[in-house]
Scaffold this active site. Structure first.
Site, mmCIF file in Angstrom:
data_model
loop_
_atom_site.group_PDB
_atom_site.id
_atom_site.type_symbol
_atom_site.label_atom_id
_atom_site.label_comp_id
_atom_site.label_asym_id
_atom_site.label_seq_id
_atom_site.Cartn_x
_atom_site.Cartn_y
_atom_site.Cartn_z
ATOM 1 N N ASP A 16 0.933 -1.184 0.115
ATOM 2 C CA ASP A 16 -0.185 -0.168 0.013
ATOM 3 C C ASP A 16 0.957 1.511 0.064
ATOM 4 O O ASP A 16 0.614 2.178 0.921
ATOM 5 C CB ASP A 16 -0.745 0.032 1.211
ATOM 6 C CG ASP A 16 -1.800 -1.215 1.226
ATOM 7 O OD1 ASP A 16 -2.127 -1.394 0.071
ATOM 8 O OD2 ASP A 16 -1.790 -1.845 2.422
ATOM 9 N N GLU A 199 -11.375 0.103 -4.098
ATOM 10 C CA GLU A 199 -10.886 0.983 -2.889
ATOM 11 C C GLU A 199 -9.458 1.668 -2.836
ATOM 12 O O GLU A 199 -9.204 2.008 -4.342
ATOM 13 C CB GLU A 199 -10.235 -0.235 -1.878
ATOM 14 C CG GLU A 199 -9.479 -1.511 -2.552
ATOM 15 C CD GLU A 199 -9.188 -2.657 -1.589
ATOM 16 O OE1 GLU A 199 -9.684 -2.466 -0.595
ATOM 17 O OE2 GLU A 199 -8.798 -3.647 -2.105
#
Length: 506
Positions: A16, A199
């Site tokens: 991430d 997302e």
């Protein structure tokens, strides 16, 4: 930048990624889930050499990770998703001399069953990112994950994030950055291109357009990047007709599961993207999700295109990337809400105060300290010293992913045995091997690791190494969020346990 980046640029448990350019230096942050300190910060002057300079969550008072437990969710096909709580995907941005990180703390409920969780969004900031002096969090309520910040030209500040389950959708809200108070309520702005696990949103303003970059498809084999744009920050957003913007699904490329990216410009204005991916060979991806970099072509008033990611082994080079920095700069990490008074460091000596909490504990504070594995092919070793009080003492070296999955080698001073324990509840692995041994003063442990195997050995004093156990890395490859951390642990009733000469990735 004229040279080719070594991919992955941040190897080993580095998912991430988010990045920004501040005063000529690139700063990158990753999620960290159950590890403390959390949200590691890396810097680079050239996008090639990276150094780990610290962590944004570096005080226990900032965030509690006590409920950063791990859920095991069985899918219909019989496989298991391993979902760890804690610090999810952060975003780093800089505005008017202040650097901000916005992030989600996923707090699992006491049942430790998937679905029993809640999330807290928080913002921290610093006026000097190199100092490590980050603020206490400003927490604001909104159910979801993966928040991002947009500082618009008119001074307004927006947060985009994913509202989870049963549908994953992207919302936008306006906030007061100083207080976290909402100025405008959350508004649905995009359901995504595939409308599945949409997302990781980021908005970029370019050529009068608001471009919305998202991850879709879940973080495993279907993972992808998609994009949409609008003339207004609140939408409506038009999906790119050639979505997905980037995916390696249904390919045989070495770097798989790519997605969750962040676009940025380098010092010369050229566009790039950092994104997560895994190195996968013959079904094995022992290192977990890592950070990769590749170039982007983004013409004026048009859509971006992303160059294929090339990892070092794709071009025939060694898959061992250059180190992120000297060992002394690589931070030690603990599990969840660590009791830091149990640990002392003196030169090459690590003193642990043993506790009764086992490595299998989902929430209590295990006496464990380690470092992320960064190289595919290397070894880690440490020497254990016989404690003054040996009663009920067990201590050793472990490759740890979470409370359900680890490989440990320890010495049990009561039974006078070397013990290997292998656990992976996601794969129904439970292995224990023992060997009797009378230890006089010291006992050394070593883990030799490659992309396909993990070898465990031990020795007394300067005697030859004795091979104890070899494990296929496929047994520790799962649909998971975390990566391997190698460290030392001590179990007992408050006994002082000494280790020396801990080495990793050598």
């Amino acid at each position: 930048m004229t040279s080719t980046p070594h991919n992955p640029i941040i190897p080993g448990f580095a998912p991430d990624p988010s990045i920004c350019l501040i005063d000529g230096t690139y700063f990158l942050v990753n999620s960290s889930f159950h590890l403390f300190p959390g949200l590691p910060i890396y810097i680079s002057d050239d996008l090639i050499s990276w150094k780990h300079i610290g962590n944004a969550i570096n005080r226990p008072s900032q965030v509690s990770l006590a409920r950063a437990t791990t859920f095991l969710s069985r899918w219909d096909d019989g496989t298991t998703m391993v979902a760890t709580g804690g610090l999810y995907a952060p975003t780093i941005r800089h505005s008017q001399g202040i650097t901000y990180i916005i992030c989600t703390n996923v707090i699992h409920g006491p049942s430790n069953i998937s679905g029993d969780e809640r999330s807290e969004q928080f913002i921290i900031h610093t006026s000097d990112i190199r100092s490590g002096n980050w603020s206490d969090p400003i927490v604001f309520p909104f159910p979801g994950i993966d928040p991002s910040l947009l500082f618009d030209d008119d001074g307004r500040i927006y947060v985009q994030l994913c509202k989870t389950g049963p549908r994953f959708q992207i919302y936008n809200l306006e906030i007061d950055i100083a207080t976290g108070n909402m100025i405008k309520e959350p508004t649905l702005i995009w359901e995504g291109w595939k409308k599945g696990y949409t997302e990781g949103p980021h908005i970029y303003k370019k050529d009068g357009w608001y471009y919305l970059l998202c991850a879709e498809g879940g973080t495993f084999s279907y993972h992808m990047l998609s994009i949409a744009r609008s003339r207004k920050v609140w939408g409506p957003y038009e999906s790119y007709e050639n979505n997905p913007l980037y995916t390696v699904h249904n390919t045989t490329r070495y770097v798989q599961n790519t997605g969750h990216g962040d676009l940025f410009q380098d010092k010369s204005g050229r566009w790039w993207v950092v994104m997560l991916g895994i190195r996968k060979r013959q079904g094995r991806s022992i290192m977990g999700r890592e950070t990769f970099l590749t170039a982007v072509n983004w013409p004026d008033n048009s859509w971006p295109t992303i160059n294929p990611i090339i990892a070092d082994s794709d071009v025939g080079a060694t898959p061992n990337v250059p180190p992120i920095g000297p060992l002394s700069s690589a931070p030690w990490v603990y599990l969840r809400d660590a009791k830091l008074d149990r640990y002392q460091f003196r030169g090459n000596i690590i003193m642990l105060q043993a506790s009764s909490v086992e490595l299998t504990s989902p929430e209590e504070s295990v006496t464990f300290v380690g470092q992320r594995q960064r190289k595919l092919n290397a070894s880690a070793s440490v020497t254990l010293h016989r404690p003054q009080s040996c009663t009920q003492v067990r201590a050793g070296l472990v490759l740890y992913k979470d409370e359900h999955r680890f490989l440990s080698m320890e010495y049990d001073f009561d039974s006078q045995q070397v013990v290997f324990s292998g656990l992976n509840k996601a794969k129904s692995l439970s292995q224990k091997d023992t060997q009797s041994l009378q230890v006089q003063d010291t006992l050394s442990f070593r883990i030799d690791y490659t992309e396909t195997s993990l070898g465990f050995s031990f020795r007394q004093a300067e005697m030859p190494w004795s091979s104890f156990c070899t494990v296929d890395t496929a047994l520790l490859t799962d649909y998971d969020f975390t990566g391997p951390v190698i460290g030392v642990f001590a179990l007992g009733n408050g006994n002082e346990v000494e280790f020396s000469d801990f080495e990793i990735d050598v």
